[in-house]
Design a protein around this motif. Structure first.
Motif, short mmCIF file in Angstrom:
data_model
loop_
_atom_site.label_atom_id
_atom_site.label_comp_id
_atom_site.label_asym_id
_atom_site.label_seq_id
_atom_site.Cartn_x
_atom_site.Cartn_y
_atom_site.Cartn_z
N ARG A 88 38.33 53.86 21.23
CA ARG A 88 37.33 53.32 22.14
C ARG A 88 37.93 52.10 22.81
N ARG A 140 43.03 59.85 15.88
CA ARG A 140 41.77 59.11 15.94
C ARG A 140 41.19 59.16 17.35
N MET A 141 39.87 59.00 17.41
CA MET A 141 39.22 58.82 18.69
C MET A 141 39.17 57.31 18.96
N LEU A 180 39.16 61.08 27.22
CA LEU A 180 37.94 61.83 26.94
C LEU A 180 36.79 61.43 27.85
N ARG A 182 36.64 56.41 26.28
CA ARG A 182 37.14 56.97 25.03
C ARG A 182 38.45 57.72 25.27
N SER A 200 38.40 57.75 11.20
CA SER A 200 38.77 58.66 12.28
C SER A 200 38.52 58.05 13.66
N LYS A 201 38.05 56.81 13.71
CA LYS A 201 37.80 56.13 14.98
C LYS A 201 38.52 54.79 14.99
N ASN A 212 41.84 59.92 23.08
CA ASN A 212 42.33 60.56 21.87
C ASN A 212 43.66 59.92 21.52
#
Length: 106
Positions: free
Chosen positions: A56, A53-54, A38, A42, A83-84, A44
């Motif tokens: 990092r 989830r996104m 992304l 970041r 979700s992260k 996906n």
């Protein structure tokens, strides 16, 4: 200068995997596949527990591990937002083959 013969390249066998880091359940770590990049550190992630989830990439790991689409990683979901997640480990090709043989990857 000697000519190089075809077929005599240094064909060393793949290195034997002796130790592989597996996800630790007590730290809520899950295996994930990188779906897409992304930008801005970041990614996906398609996690093995069925959640997208996104992810990092923390600054300490940013320059040390280069992540591409399709890589298998260990992610730690955030406690606040499920979700992260943070990407904490990336597997190499021999390690992925070991995980497949042992049944960690389906």
């Amino acid at each position: 200068m000697r000519k190089r013969r075809e077929g005599t390249a240094n064909n060393s066998p793949t290195p034997e995997v002796t130790r592989v880091r597996t996800p630790r359940k007590e730290n809520h770590e899950v295996l994930a596949t990188v779906g897409s990049l992304l930008g801005s550190k970041r990614v996906n992630l398609q996690c093995m527990d069925g959640v997208v989830r996104m992810g990092r990439i923390p600054g300490s790991k940013n320059k040390k591990m280069w992540i591409r689409e399709g890589d298998i990683v260990i992610a730690t979901p955030w406690e606040i937002q499920d979700s992260k997640a943070d990407v904490i480990w990336k597997y190499t090709r021999p390690q992925i083959e070991w995980l497949e043989r042992k049944g960690y990857l389906k």
